[in-house]
Design an enzyme around this catalytic site. Sequence first.
Site, PDB file in Angstrom:
ATOM      1  N   CYS A   1       0.859  -1.177   0.000  1.00 37.46           N
ATOM      2  CA  CYS A   1       0.000   0.000   0.000  1.00 37.46           C
ATOM      3  C   CYS A   1       0.901   1.235   0.000  1.00 37.46           C
ATOM      4  CB  CYS A   1      -0.897   0.002   1.230  1.00 37.46           C
ATOM      5  SG  CYS A   1       0.024   0.096   2.792  1.00 37.46           S
TER       6      CYS A   1
ATOM      7  N   HIS B   1       3.701   2.020  11.827  1.00 41.07           N
ATOM      8  CA  HIS B   1       2.564   1.820  12.728  1.00 41.07           C
ATOM      9  C   HIS B   1       2.342   2.978  13.681  1.00 41.07           C
ATOM     10  CE1 HIS B   1       4.539  -2.073  11.719  1.00 41.07           C
ATOM     11  NE2 HIS B   1       3.339  -2.305  11.268  1.00 41.07           N
TER      12      HIS B   1
ATOM     13  N   HIS C   1      -1.069  -4.428  19.723  1.00 42.48           N
ATOM     14  CA  HIS C   1      -0.535  -4.134  18.392  1.00 42.48           C
ATOM     15  C   HIS C   1       0.123  -2.757  18.421  1.00 42.48           C
ATOM     16  CE1 HIS C   1      -0.512  -3.052  14.102  1.00 42.48           C
ATOM     17  NE2 HIS C   1      -0.590  -4.344  13.851  1.00 42.48           N
TER      18      HIS C   1
ATOM     19  N   GLU D   1       0.321  -0.302  16.413  1.00 48.06           N
ATOM     20  CA  GLU D   1      -0.505   0.834  16.011  1.00 48.06           C
ATOM     21  C   GLU D   1      -1.472   1.237  17.121  1.00 48.06           C
ATOM     22  OE1 GLU D   1      -4.090   1.914  12.940  1.00 48.06           O
ATOM     23  OE2 GLU D   1      -2.646   0.395  12.292  1.00 48.06           O
TER      24      GLU D   1
ATOM     25  N   THR E   1      -6.210   0.733  11.695  1.00 45.18           N
ATOM     26  CA  THR E   1      -6.430   0.875  10.251  1.00 45.18           C
ATOM     27  C   THR E   1      -6.448  -0.440   9.495  1.00 45.18           C
ATOM     28  OG1 THR E   1      -4.058   1.148   9.808  1.00 45.18           O
ATOM     29  CG2 THR E   1      -5.339   3.159  10.244  1.00 45.18           C
TER      30      THR E   1
ATOM     31  N   SER F   1       1.411  -9.757  10.740  1.00 43.37           N
ATOM     32  CA  SER F   1       0.774  -8.727   9.919  1.00 43.37           C
ATOM     33  C   SER F   1      -0.734  -8.806  10.103  1.00 43.37           C
ATOM     34  CB  SER F   1       1.137  -8.921   8.444  1.00 43.37           C
ATOM     35  OG  SER F   1       0.289  -8.149   7.611  1.00 43.37           O
TER      36      SER F   1
END
Length: 337
Positions: free
Chosen positions: A38, A100, A150, A152, A190, A248
């Site tokens: 991305c 992240h 996580h 993020e 996200t 991931s």
Amino acid sequence: MPPTVNMGIPGASRTALGSVAGDVTGKRVLLAEPRGYCAGVDRAVETVERALEKHGAPIYVRHEIVHNRYVVDTLAKAGAIFVEQTDEVPEGAIVVFSAHGVAPTVHEEAAARHLRTIDATCPLVTKVHNEAKRFARDDYDILLVGHEGHEEVVGTAGEAPDHVQVVDNPDAVDKVTVRDPNKVIWLSQTTLSVDETMETVRRLREKFPTLQDPPSDDICYATQNRQVAVKAMAPECELVIVVGSKNSSNSVRLVEVALGAGASAAHLVDYADDIDPAWFDGVTTVGVTSGASVPEILVRGVLDRLAEHGYDVVQPVTTANETLVFALPREIRPARQ
């Protein structure tokens, strides 16, 4: 949400599969498009590469720059040193923050050690950080839908630790309490499954009817696009192979989405060598996709391995075209001529 996202799943399926539902009756591969890198991952990886070119090795990177073994190993061979904590970086050295994102305390720790920082946080993650700060200033309870622990989620929650509660899954909703049910908003990691997130939000709204939505969609365009493509092809597949690493989030979600959309089996692999030939028993159609942090060279390796087993007809399943590009961090942008 960028215009490349097509969330109309039934229509996307008909359009995508209209070109592959012909007379092919033998073994075949349905190849999801879009897949792989991305814009945020592309930016983060290039950030480390440019930093190495500009400053030379070593360049320190806090946490894996993206969650992919191959990418991390390749950058490590080029001179990147990956660390878990800021205090592992020598004083005065250069450190890159991963895609992240990090909490404000990490920036403070870096400043205290006189580190030269390059922030490779995905701009879409930064957007969620800014939303958290904004609603914390307005004294909202913020329900952050995401996976506890996580990177993020840790970074976003760190923007407003006194206002954020992490809601890990739909079943966690029962434990959520807020100070004022009229001042509560949900935000999200996200890289989540769109379907599971919406189920969590549905349950939250049952409990808090005045729950506010984020100002704009928090689940990123690429996560959504890859899930749409998998939903389009999965009903045609006895097997779906997702190229991606176990840590991931978006890659793991693709396996779940494939199974939920009708694939008989779905597996996550880092490399072609991870494929078990027993998976092919009774299989005519194999779907292939990859997570947002996966370089195309790994997908090509999987396609080559499939061809060795007779799956040499490859048909694309296209549900969106992605053109988004993010500017590099200013610290490593090329100098203007």
